[in-house]
Design an enzyme around this catalytic site. Structure first.
Site, mmCIF file in Angstrom:
data_model
loop_
_atom_site.group_PDB
_atom_site.id
_atom_site.type_symbol
_atom_site.label_atom_id
_atom_site.label_comp_id
_atom_site.label_asym_id
_atom_site.label_seq_id
_atom_site.Cartn_x
_atom_site.Cartn_y
_atom_site.Cartn_z
ATOM 1 N N GLY A 159 0.959 -1.145 -0.075
ATOM 2 C CA GLY A 159 0.054 -0.177 -0.131
ATOM 3 C C GLY A 159 0.866 1.209 0.267
ATOM 4 N N SER B 264 -3.322 3.682 -19.244
ATOM 5 C CA SER B 264 -4.308 4.641 -18.402
ATOM 6 C C SER B 264 -5.328 6.064 -19.548
ATOM 7 C CB SER B 264 -4.863 3.810 -17.004
ATOM 8 O OG SER B 264 -3.863 5.104 -16.678
ATOM 9 N N LYS C 170 -7.114 5.443 -7.844
ATOM 10 C CA LYS C 170 -7.150 6.738 -9.066
ATOM 11 C C LYS C 170 -8.724 6.956 -8.358
ATOM 12 C CE LYS C 170 -5.587 4.745 -13.059
ATOM 13 N NZ LYS C 170 -6.049 4.152 -14.090
#
Length: 836
Positions: free
Chosen positions: A387, A711, A754
């Site tokens: 993380g 992306s 995101k």
């Protein structure tokens, strides 16, 4: 049991013919009666005493059957075996305590047909089942083999008389041989019952041969152990006398007692340290070298350091796990807010360990454990917490240690490039030391700590070796039970250590190392989460750190929100805690100076006085107010980020494309695809045919940060179309998705991070691929309620929702015959809007 005596002179056929069909049944505890064999029985149960008394007054015949469960006090008909032996009671002796000693002799096998009575004792209809004797060559071969095995076994039993051995060798009757050996040698009750139940004598002999062979092997190993122990005792006595002679020689040479005392201290430490057999032999070998060396020798101190390390390691010392699931849940909740998925996985891990500890291992598990040498078969998982920074990965490891009641130790792997940091240096080098793994084990003082390996994704490699390859053995549950440090050069058991790794990304972890780990992802926190964490954890901790009390300062929820929005921009809470600490220090200064009276309420209006001007503001509105700028979303190892794509045109050669912003190959290809899509769909996009004439420049700030991935495809197209159509992109819209040459929008990864980044930046609408709809469930509910998600499948849908509507005036001419991009119809296609 008493020895068997010859009954060949008695008329057995006549005796067997007199056996009635119904017999009283006497259950036997922990023993089996065989035909031909005389044995004493101790009878103490009132029901059995009455049975013997009735038999003694009657025909002296009784049926003997073994009990299935010897712990049953008064067995019933279903708690005894159905095949037993008819026996004749020869003599009954009464003792002073009221019990009976009964001498019986077995006559023939029988099977219970039906049970006729259970009171006052068991009675049954029985049928005699004589053994089947083949009288073949095979039977004779089995008899001789059985005699050889029994003779060899009897010679290893000190209490077995030689006359009995000779008698066994002369015995010709196979039935008598089997029953005699089964009743006098070490045969378990279950094996004895199996022998009795076999119909054929050949089957009895085969089975008894296997049983006696197993017992013979055990006896032989036991004899070897005794002989070895005797040799060791003699060797110890010899060493003692030699050591006394050496001491006398040293006294004659005038050497002091310091060396002897030091050697004896080491010898005592070695004996008390619980070192493994290999380690003990190595330690004694080095101690013998030390004993012969003068203290002035250079290697004397090298050996002393080595022995100090060997004797100070926790070879046998371990803490007992506290496998209380309720306690573990309470500890995790006290130390960490939310992270329910992570907590549940840790609790599952503890629950499995608890169940394995409470329940006996199966025979298969024991075999596997013996083969592997594992001390703890259930401790196979190597957890890795992945993380962004500041989400509580390291503190989670400390909480696991506190929940288990284990010691906690930590080692940072960031920037490590030398394999010797893991495995240690060989003792041939000057200043050699064990690796950091063994150093941490020594510091913890136990062999089963919770071992935190921080920043496992930041290990390097150079000419000195690859530390990640050395970690393969450390983190492999099938190998780390015999971890060998180069300095110690003996195996140390790491199988009971609970390894927990942390990382910001898995992309830099080698595949073989990653394969040995179980991933647990910790994503960034929402604003709601940060407020709760600040109120419940960060503020109380900073009050304690800065010497303040709760009645001297208080933070309102709105003030914490303002700190989060204006002074932090992160996935975790590390910067938030620093800002709260900064406020606390300023208040502490005022309290120490005595310039405040009462409690200081930190409200939104005073935040700027404490922290200065805001560090962050909502940039999207300012950046996208001009055409040619679109807001995209990106994923990084530190969490999600908002990025802007800028487009500009200038005179030059047709189709020239300039790309800046330190873009990777994947993002460069996306930019070329975006330009090709716009050039091939100018009519559909409402652009004139020469719209793409000249140079086109695409830039993605910040220029010093590397960027890559597909992306940003729809963001690049949106920026180009915004520039060429002179329509601004909506300031509250962000987007992410891969684009194809045909305008299809393909799914992307890292959606949760995101979206959290967009939420932190104040964006209200996110355009995302329709195929990512299944990923919306991972987004926290408060974020889904606060934002609008529009699912798109085609680039035209993206432009419809991303671009500002066309301002239509009567005098405004249009250079296109028809504009294909629709105006703002946010409610025109409700099916594309993902439900909150």
């Amino acid at each position: 049991m008493i020895p068997w005596f010859n009954m060949q002179d008695q008329n057995f056929d006549a005796m067997l013919s007199e056996i009635p069909d119904e017999l009283p049944i006497l259950p036997l505890r922990n023993t089996v009666a065989f035909p031909f064999i005389v044995m004493p029985l101790a009878v103490g149960i009132p029901r059995s005493i009455r049975l013997i008394e009735d038999v003694e007054e009657g025909n002296h015949l009784v049926g003997l059957v073994a009990m299935k469960d010897p712990s049953v006090e008064v067995p019933g008909s279903d708690e005894v075996h159905q095949i037993g032996t008819v026996a004749m009671v020869h003599r009954v002796m009464r003792t002073q305590d009221g019990t009976l000693t009964v001498f019986i002799q077995g006559l023939e096998r029988f099977r219970v047909e039906t049970w006729t009575d259970t009171s006052p004792y068991l009675k049954a209809q029985v049928k005699l089942i004589p053994d089947e004797v083949d009288d073949t060559v095979v039977e004779e071969a089995l008899r001789r083999n059985l005699v050889d095995v029994a003779t060899e076994l009897a010679e290893l039993i000190p209490q077995f008389p030689e006359e009995a051995i000779r008698f066994i060798q002369q015995l010709e009757d196979p039935r008598l041989l089997v029953y005699l050996l089964a009743s006098n040698l070490r045969v378990g009750m279950e094996d004895a019952q199996t022998i009795l139940e076999f119909e054929k004598v050949t089957e009895k002999m085969r089975f008894l041969t296997r049983v006696l062979n197993r017992e013979l092997e055990v006896r032989q190993i036991g004899q070897q152990i005794q002989e070895k122990a005797k040799e060791e005792i003699e060797k110890s006595q010899r060493e003692y006398y030699l050591r006394q002679q050496m001491e006398a020689i040293r006294q004659e040479l005038g050497e002091g007692d310091d060396g002897k005392r030091e050697v004896e201290e080491y010898r005592k430490k070695i004996a008390e340290a619980g070192i493994s057999e290999e380690g003990r032999e190595e330690a004694l070998r080095e101690l013998a070298r030390l004993e012969k060396m003068p203290p002035q020798a250079a290697e004397y101190w090298v050996i002393k350091t080595y022995l100090d390390w060997l004797t100070s390691l926790p070879w046998q010392k371990a803490t007992e796990d506290r496998l209380d699931i309720a306690h573990a849940r309470r500890v995790l909740d006290e130390d960490h807010y939310d992270l329910e998925d992570v907590k549940e996985r840790i609790l599952e891990f503890l629950a499995v360990r608890k169940l394995r500890a409470e329940r006996d291992e199966s025979e298969e598990d024991k075999t596997i454990r013996d083969l592997q040498g594992r001390a703890d078969l259930g401790l196979g998982a190597i957890l890795v917490l992945v993380g962004p920074p500041g989400v509580g990965k390291t503190s989670l490891g400390q909480s696991v240690a506190r929940a288990l009641g284990r010691e906690f130790t930590r080692m940072s792997l960031g920037g490590m490039r030398d394999e010797a940091e893991i495995r240690g240096h060989r003792r041939t080098y000057i200043g050699a030391m064990p690796g950091r793994i063994m150093q941490a084990i020594k510091r913890s003082g136990v062999k089963n700590p919770v071992f935190m390996l921080d920043e496992v994704d930041k290990i390097g490699a150079d000419w000195r070796g690859d530390p990640s390859s050395a970690l393969l053995e450390v983190l492999d549950p099938q190998q780390n039970h015999a971890f060998r440090d180069h300095y110690l050069d003996v195996d140390f058991d790491l199988s009971q250590v609970l390894f927990i790794c942390t990382a910001n990304t898995t992309s830099t972890i080698p595949a073989p190392l990653l394969d040995r780990m179980e991933l647990i992802h910790l994503d960034g926190y929402t604003e709601y989460d940060k407020v709760r964490i600040a109120q419940e954890y960060l503020v109380p901790r900073q009050l304690k750190v800065n010497g303040l009390q709760s009645q001297e300062i208080s933070f309102s929820e709105e003030s914490i929100r303002q700190i989060i929005r204006d002074y932090t921009r992160e996935a975790g809470v590390r910067q938030l805690e620093r800002q709260i600490g900064k406020v606390c220090r300023k208040v502490a200064t005022k309290v120490a100076e005595g310039v405040v009276d009462g409690i200081v309420d930190v409200n939104p209006d005073e935040i700027r006085d404490f922290l200065g001007k805001p560090r962050y503001r909502f940039e999207a509105a300012l950046r996208t107010e001009r055409p040619g700028v679109a807001t995209g979303l990106a994923w990084t190892p530190t969490g999600g980020e908002v990025l802007f794509v800028e487009a500009a045109t200038m005179p030059g050669s047709d189709g020239a494309l300039i790309l800046t912003g330190k873009l990777g190959e994947g993002m460069r290809e996306s930019a070329r695809i975006a330009l090709s899509y716009v050039e091939s769909h100018t009519g559909q996009l409402g652009l004139c045919e020469d719209a793409c004439k000249g140079k086109i420049h695409l830039h993605v700030p910040s220029g010093a940060v590397p960027k890559d991935g597909p992306s940003a495809g729809i963001t690049l197209v949106t920026a180009l179309v915004s520039l060429l159509s002179e329509r601004s992109v909506r300031s509250d819209v962000a987007m992410t998705g891969e684009i194809t040459l045909q305008g299809q929008v393909l799914p992307i990864g890292g959606l949760k991070l995101k979206v959290l980044a967009a939420h932190r930046a104040g964006l209200k609408t996110v355009l995302l691929p329709h195929l990512n709809e299944v990923d919306l469930d991972e987004i926290p509910e408060e974020v889904r309620n606060d934002m609008r998600f529009i699912l798109v499948e085609d680039m035209l849908q993206v432009l419809e929702h991303a671009l500002e509507p066309v301002e239509k005036t009567e005098s405004a001419p249009t250079s296109q015959e028809e504009r294909a991009i629709p105006e703002d119809t946010s409610a025109a296609q409700p099916e594309t809007v993902a439900p909150a």
